[in-house]
Design an enzyme around this catalytic site. Structure first.
Site, PDB file in Angstrom:
ATOM      1  N   LYS A 136       0.832  -1.193   0.000  1.00 54.68           N
ATOM      2  CA  LYS A 136       0.000   0.000   0.000  1.00 54.68           C
ATOM      3  C   LYS A 136       0.872   1.250   0.000  1.00 54.68           C
ATOM      4  CE  LYS A 136      -3.846  -1.912   2.721  1.00 54.68           C
ATOM      5  NZ  LYS A 136      -4.900  -1.769   1.706  1.00 54.68           N
TER       6      LYS A 136
ATOM      7  N   ARG B  26     -10.106 -11.751   2.212  1.00 60.62           N
ATOM      8  CA  ARG B  26     -10.957 -12.828   1.688  1.00 60.62           C
ATOM      9  C   ARG B  26     -10.244 -14.179   1.751  1.00 60.62           C
ATOM     10  NH1 ARG B  26     -11.407  -9.529  -3.841  1.00 60.62           N
ATOM     11  NH2 ARG B  26     -11.135  -7.874  -2.304  1.00 60.62           N
TER      12      ARG B  26
HETATM   13  N1  BES Z   1      -8.045  -3.870   4.522  1.00 57.13           N
HETATM   14  C1  BES Z   1      -8.228  -3.469   3.189  1.00 57.13           C
HETATM   15  C2  BES Z   1      -9.541  -2.738   2.953  1.00 57.13           C
HETATM   16  C3  BES Z   1      -9.669  -1.405   3.629  1.00 57.13           C
HETATM   17  C4  BES Z   1      -9.341  -0.241   2.975  1.00 57.13           C
HETATM   18  C5  BES Z   1     -10.182  -1.324   4.914  1.00 57.13           C
HETATM   19  C6  BES Z   1      -9.485   0.975   3.586  1.00 57.13           C
HETATM   20  C7  BES Z   1     -10.334  -0.101   5.520  1.00 57.13           C
HETATM   21  C8  BES Z   1      -9.992   1.054   4.868  1.00 57.13           C
HETATM   22  C9  BES Z   1      -8.199  -4.700   2.270  1.00 57.13           C
HETATM   23  O1  BES Z   1      -7.401  -5.753   2.683  1.00 57.13           O
HETATM   24  C10 BES Z   1      -7.689  -4.248   0.966  1.00 57.13           C
HETATM   25  O2  BES Z   1      -6.546  -3.883   0.903  1.00 57.13           O
HETATM   26  N2  BES Z   1      -8.535  -4.261  -0.053  1.00 57.13           N
HETATM   27  C11 BES Z   1      -8.166  -3.827  -1.344  1.00 57.13           C
HETATM   28  C12 BES Z   1      -8.643  -4.876  -2.320  1.00 57.13           C
HETATM   29  C13 BES Z   1      -8.097  -4.701  -3.714  1.00 57.13           C
HETATM   30  C14 BES Z   1      -6.612  -4.994  -3.734  1.00 57.13           C
HETATM   31  C15 BES Z   1      -8.828  -5.613  -4.635  1.00 57.13           C
HETATM   32  C16 BES Z   1      -8.858  -2.497  -1.606  1.00 57.13           C
HETATM   33  O3  BES Z   1      -9.989  -2.321  -1.178  1.00 57.13           O
HETATM   34  O4  BES Z   1      -8.230  -1.625  -2.195  1.00 57.13           O
HETATM   35 MN    MN Z   2      -5.385  -5.542   2.042  1.00 59.89          MN
END
Ligand code: BES
Ligand code: MN
Ligand code: ZN
Length: 500
Positions: free
Chosen positions: A276, A350
């Site tokens: 990230k 997931r």
């Molecule tokens: N934990 C994150 C989702 C999230 C984002 C929670 C912001 C709280 C605040 C999750 O694991 C994630 O990174 N999701 C990605 C999925 C994508 C790579 C398909 C996302 O939502 O960007």
């Molecule tokens: Mn994630």
């Protein structure tokens, strides 16, 4: 902050909070105080914009010779729509209003409210509950905060005619608050303190309330074939854990199968190799929010001795990049036997939940499974920070969750599922891939989970990414970890599963 109940008493020290209905009708105690102060309350109302709208306040400094510090008029709004949530909000307003005053003690007087369907003692209990919920603070790491910057209120007395009945109605609510506070603590702790092993220890502490807690370590999960969860965990020096918590509150139930709650417990989500950006990454300490809710919920159910057989499962991992981390393109085999092509290591929740859901169903044969996860940024784009996203394979379950959410002020909004979305996660080299592209990102994440739900099991998924953490104070939820889901699922259990 301590909360007590007593019959109305005058004179008294500290702050006195009294209600005023929309339009300016004083509650009986407000009327008495107005007389005792030669009409100071009505004069103050006359020279301000305060008119009794819900959660408005007007502070009048107590006259010379009085033991009290101040009298605070609190707007109750209209009586006919004054419900439990309104009472809780009043309690929250009381605590927020008193925070900067320096008062150590305060009394909030709860009289019968003209037009309200709530009994006075239930109103009083919910005012106390709202006050308690708002008083939460996570300040254990602040060593230099000046006393004058801290809330001073030590004791709040709710004064009402039938104090004994109010106290009785408050007892189960205070158990809910215990669970909410536990969840808020877990979510607020940084990831160097709460990681899979220590979070499992926190769950284990519920043993003292009568919860049966079982902790699976890495070796046991390997034996069970949880390749999807373990693939996420393999980049971290912190070992993963899976925790199963059982509350058997209805041993005589006709249907022996439990209701199950499953939580995503990523104690820190860097994204892994699909890392990230740095900005805001600190938020990912609360990527264990789903598991925090499940643990707090189990605390509530045990605390108030709910007549239900419930199971709570949490999958606990840390998602880190390292030379042992899984790579984009890796294929993992989940406990269900289904293979997954890991396109993006940041879609890790997931993967964890797939194994946790499968283990839950294999081991406990639940009739209903509800999972909670801070799963996608996409649900925040769709619903903001108000509603959690709800997905369900059963309309009744969806309706029950929607009603419970409304009742406790944790609203959920149903999102669609469907084969056309499901196709987005088909893979060329495995049974599925872990991302379905940007479009409908929260929906395809839910479709992924659905592939782990066995035939005949009622299932709902709550994507709580937008509601787990709040940047601004609300009536009964100070900014920070919200514990969104604890009150909702406790209410669902109370309304739909207890005594059946
Ligand atoms: N934990 C994150 C989702 C999230 C984002 C929670 C912001 C709280 C605040 C999750 O694991 C994630 O990174 N999701 C990605 C999925 C994508 C790579 C398909 C996302 O939502 O960007
Ligand atoms: Mn994630
Ligand atoms: Zn995550």
């Amino acid at each position: 902050m301590k909360i007590g109940f007593s019959a109305p008493a005058m004179p008294r020290a500290g702050a006195i909070m009294v209600g005023v209905l929309d339009g300016g009708e004083l509650s009986p105690m407000a009327e008495r105080l107005d007389k005792a102060t030669d009409g100071a309350l009505r004069r103050a109302m006359g020279s301000s914009r305060f008119n009794g709208k819900r959660n408005q306040t007007l502070t009048v400094i107590a006259p010379a010779g009085s033991k009290a510090s101040r009298i605070v008029l609190v707007g109750l709004g209209k009586g006919d729509d004054f419900d439990e949530l309104a009472a809780q909000a009043i309690g929250g307003t009381v605590v927020a209003t008193l925070a900067p005053t320096g008062d150590k003690t305060a009394a909030v007087v709860v009289d019968a409210i003209t037009g309200s369907k709530l009994s006075t003692s239930v109103t009083a209990a919910h005012v106390a509950y709202g006050a308690l919920l708002r008083s939460y603070r996570f300040d254990k790491y602040r060593t230099k905060e000046k006393p004058e910057d801290k809330p001073s209120l030590e004791t709040l007395t709710v004064e009402t005619r039938d104090a004994a009945a109010a106290k009785k109605a408050f007892a189960p609510l205070s158990k809910i608050a215990d669970g909410v506070f536990f969840t808020r603590d877990l979510v607020s702790e940084p990831a160097n303190v709460i990681y899979p092993v220590t979070l499992a220890d926190q769950a284990r502490s519920l043993t003292k309330l009568g919860v049966t807690v079982q902790v699976l370590d890495k070796r046991q999960m390997e034996k069970l074939g949880m390749g999807a969860l373990l693939g996420v965990a393999q980049g971290s020096a912190q070992e993963p854990r899976m925790v199963a918590m059982r509350w058997d509150g209805a041993p005589q139930a006709r249907n022996k199968r439990p209701v199950a709650f499953v939580g995503k417990g990523v104690t820190f989500d860097t994204g892994g190799i699909s890392i990230k950006p740095a900005g805001g990454m600190e938020d990912m300490k609360w990527d264990m929010g789903g598991s925090g809710v499940v643990i707090g919920l189990m605390k509530v159910l045990a605390g108030r001795k709910a007549k239900v057989n419930a199971v709570g499962i949490v999958g606990l991992v840390e998602n880190m990049p390292s030379s042992t981390a899984q790579r984009p393109g890796d294929v993992v085999t989940s406990m269900s036997g289904q293979t997954v092509e890991v396109i993006n290591t940041d879609a890790e929740g997931r993967l964890v939940l797939g194994d946790a859901l499968w283990y839950c169903q294999q081991k406990y044969k639940p009739h209903t499974v509800i999972d909670l996860a801070t799963l996608t940024g996409a649900i925040i784009i769709a619903l903001g920070h108000v509603h959690a996203g709800l997905y369900a394979n059963d309309d009744d379950l969806s309706d029950e969750l929607t009603a419970a959410g409304k009742a406790v002020g944790e609203p959920v909004w149903r999102m669609p599922l469907g084969d056309d979305y499901d196709r987005q996660i088909n893979s060329d080299i495995a049974d599925m891939k872990n991302v379905g592209g940007r479009d409908g990102g929260s929906i395809t994440a839910a479709q992924f989970l659905k592939r782990y739900i066995q035939d005949g099991v009622r299932w709902a998924h709550l994507d709580i990414a937008g509601v787990t953490w709040s940047k601004k104070n609300a009536a009964t939820v100070p900014k920070g970890g919200t514990a969104f889901g604890v009150r909702l699922l406790d209410r669902l259990v109370a309304d739909c599963y207890e005594g059946k």
